[in-house]
Design an enzyme around this catalytic site. Structure first.
Site, PDB file in Angstrom:
ATOM      1  N   HIS A   1     -15.613  24.947-113.894  1.00  0.00           N
ATOM      2  CA  HIS A   1     -16.853  24.323-114.349  1.00  0.00           C
ATOM      3  C   HIS A   1     -17.805  25.466-114.727  1.00  0.00           C
ATOM      4  CE1 HIS A   1     -20.151  21.732-114.872  1.00  0.00           C
ATOM      5  NE2 HIS A   1     -20.076  20.992-113.797  1.00  0.00           N
TER       6      HIS A   1
ATOM      7  N   ARG B   1     -16.116  17.302-121.111  1.00  0.00           N
ATOM      8  CA  ARG B   1     -15.656  17.165-119.715  1.00  0.00           C
ATOM      9  C   ARG B   1     -14.431  16.269-119.711  1.00  0.00           C
ATOM     10  NH1 ARG B   1     -19.117  15.889-114.410  1.00  0.00           N
ATOM     11  NH2 ARG B   1     -19.532  18.085-114.791  1.00  0.00           N
TER      12      ARG B   1
ATOM     13  N   LYS C   1      -7.783   4.048-127.025  1.00  0.00           N
ATOM     14  CA  LYS C   1      -6.783   3.544-127.980  1.00  0.00           C
ATOM     15  C   LYS C   1      -5.594   4.485-128.065  1.00  0.00           C
ATOM     16  CE  LYS C   1     -10.399   1.718-131.021  1.00  0.00           C
ATOM     17  NZ  LYS C   1     -11.057   1.977-132.310  1.00  0.00           N
TER      18      LYS C   1
ATOM     19  N   ARG D   1     -25.832  14.777-114.327  1.00  0.00           N
ATOM     20  CA  ARG D   1     -26.538  16.047-114.468  1.00  0.00           C
ATOM     21  C   ARG D   1     -26.019  16.882-115.622  1.00  0.00           C
ATOM     22  NH1 ARG D   1     -28.312  15.526-110.250  1.00  0.00           N
ATOM     23  NH2 ARG D   1     -26.288  14.657-109.886  1.00  0.00           N
ATOM     24  N   THR D   2     -24.723  17.105-115.644  1.00  0.00           N
ATOM     25  CA  THR D   2     -24.204  18.036-116.638  1.00  0.00           C
ATOM     26  C   THR D   2     -24.446  17.492-118.039  1.00  0.00           C
ATOM     27  OG1 THR D   2     -22.575  18.768-115.041  1.00  0.00           O
ATOM     28  CG2 THR D   2     -22.174  19.356-117.312  1.00  0.00           C
TER      29      THR D   2
HETATM   30  C1  NCD Z   1     -20.234  18.958-110.026  1.00  0.00           C
HETATM   31  C2  NCD Z   1     -18.969  18.595-110.789  1.00  0.00           C
HETATM   32  O1  NCD Z   1     -19.008  17.750-111.666  1.00  0.00           O
HETATM   33  O2  NCD Z   1     -17.958  19.203-110.494  1.00  0.00           O
HETATM   34  N1  NCD Z   1     -21.374  18.323-110.524  1.00  0.00           N
HETATM   35  C3  NCD Z   1     -22.101  18.907-111.502  1.00  0.00           C
HETATM   36  O3  NCD Z   1     -21.603  19.192-112.561  1.00  0.00           O
HETATM   37  N2  NCD Z   1     -23.359  19.220-111.241  1.00  0.00           N
HETATM   38  C4  NCD Z   1     -20.115  18.807-108.579  1.00  0.00           C
HETATM   39  C5  NCD Z   1     -19.706  17.483-108.044  1.00  0.00           C
HETATM   40  O4  NCD Z   1     -19.492  16.520-108.778  1.00  0.00           O
HETATM   41  O5  NCD Z   1     -19.599  17.413-106.822  1.00  0.00           O
END
Ligand code: NCD
Length: 303
Positions: free
Chosen positions: A129, A101, A80, A51-52
């Protein structure tokens, strides 16, 4: 040059402006279709995500920009032994903005210090987040008209869930928020968060039973048990189905309560709840694209 590392990097007024822009984007999509022509977003994802990452990519593509990046550390030079600082130095020459991320807390902050382009924290370990929090706040504002004066129940893995940590941190600045933390004993919200609430005199309650608090809630924020952050599989298996929101439990809720979830969902919300008009989690995912579009435009100073 600005980055987004924590939801607190923006003042309440700046957040309002960002949400106004996101709402304008939602209502006038064509107006923004070329706003990022010629710009490139790099998505550097050292940890799995659908999703993100896709919502960032969708946001940039809908603004007319382009995207490049990697979606797991194994396919990048991190395998590496390259440091995040070196990677971002290089990416700064390839792209105009970067969403990162990382499984290590603070990694996007380290990257931001070395970066020549804006860095967006797209999730760092169990820590923060911020773009999910912007998504959550925009969803609350769009569906109820305002942010403030409500009781929110956060349910599930409050220990490892970074979306929860980020959201609480951001809501502390709004008026009249009452928190109810619903989790098994082992997955309680970390002490540093309850300390912050105490310091600000913000009311909160910690409970294990979802049913009993259900009638009080204006929002129920469900979360997945974060398997990847557990030290052993047995504990995960024991706790993973601790809460399952189903239609029977929904009967206990206010008629206008809204159910939020950052997704992905595992078992914690039964699919039968999806049909309930109070289930707002798929709309929430859509707001995630608009708010990321607004964020990209703001950090690139194109508005
Ligand atoms: C969340 C995350 O990555 O922390 N997901 C997201 O970004 N929509 C929540 C999760 O993974 O449970």
């Amino acid at each position: 040059m600005r980055h987004l590392l924590s939801p607190m990097d923006f003042t309440i007024e700046e957040l309002d402006k960002l949400f106004d822009l996101a709402t304008d984007i939602e209502q006038n999509k064509a107006k923004y279709a070329h706003a990022c022509d010629g710009k490139i977003l790099a998505t550097c994802f050292y940890e799995p995500s659908t999703r993100t990452r896709l919502s960032f990519e969708s946001a940039m593509l809908r603004l007319g920009g382009q995207v490049l990046g990697f979606s797991d550390a194994g396919s990048s030079s991190a395998s590496k032994g390259e440091s995040v600082s070196d990677t971002i130095k290089v990416i700064s020459g390839y792209a105009d903005i970067c969403a990162m991320r990382h499984p290590k807390e603070g990694a996007p902050m380290v990257a931001a210090e070395k970066s020549d382009i804006p860095v967006i924290n797209a999730g760092d370990g169990g820590h923060q987040h911020p773009t999910q929090t912007l998504t959550d706040l925009l969803t609350i504002r769009s569906l109820t008209g305002t942010i403030g004066n409500f009781t929110i129940g956060l349910c599930g893995d409050l220990k490892f869930g970074r979306t929860v940590h980020s959201l609480i941190h951001a809501l502390v600045r709004y008026e009249g928020i009452n928190f109810i933390f619903i989790s098994p004993q082992e997955l309680r919200v970390p002490d540093y968060i309850t300390e912050e609430l105490k310091a600000h005199n913000i009311p909160y309650e910690e409970v294990t039973n979802l049913e009993t608090v259900m009638p009080q809630l204006d929002f129920l924020y469900m979360t997945r048990v974060q398997r990847e952050r557990f030290f052993n599989e047995e504990d995960y298996i024991r706790l993973k189905d601790f809460y399952i929101l189903d239609t029977t439990k929904m009967e206990l809720a206010k008629p206008n309560m809204l159910v939020l979830h950052p997704l992905p969902r595992v078992n914690e919300i039964s699919v039968e709840v999806d049909k309930d008009p109070r289930a707002a989690y798929f709309k929430q995912a859509q707001y995630g694209v608009y708010v990321r579009m607004a964020l990209i435009l703001t950090l690139l100073e194109l508005v």
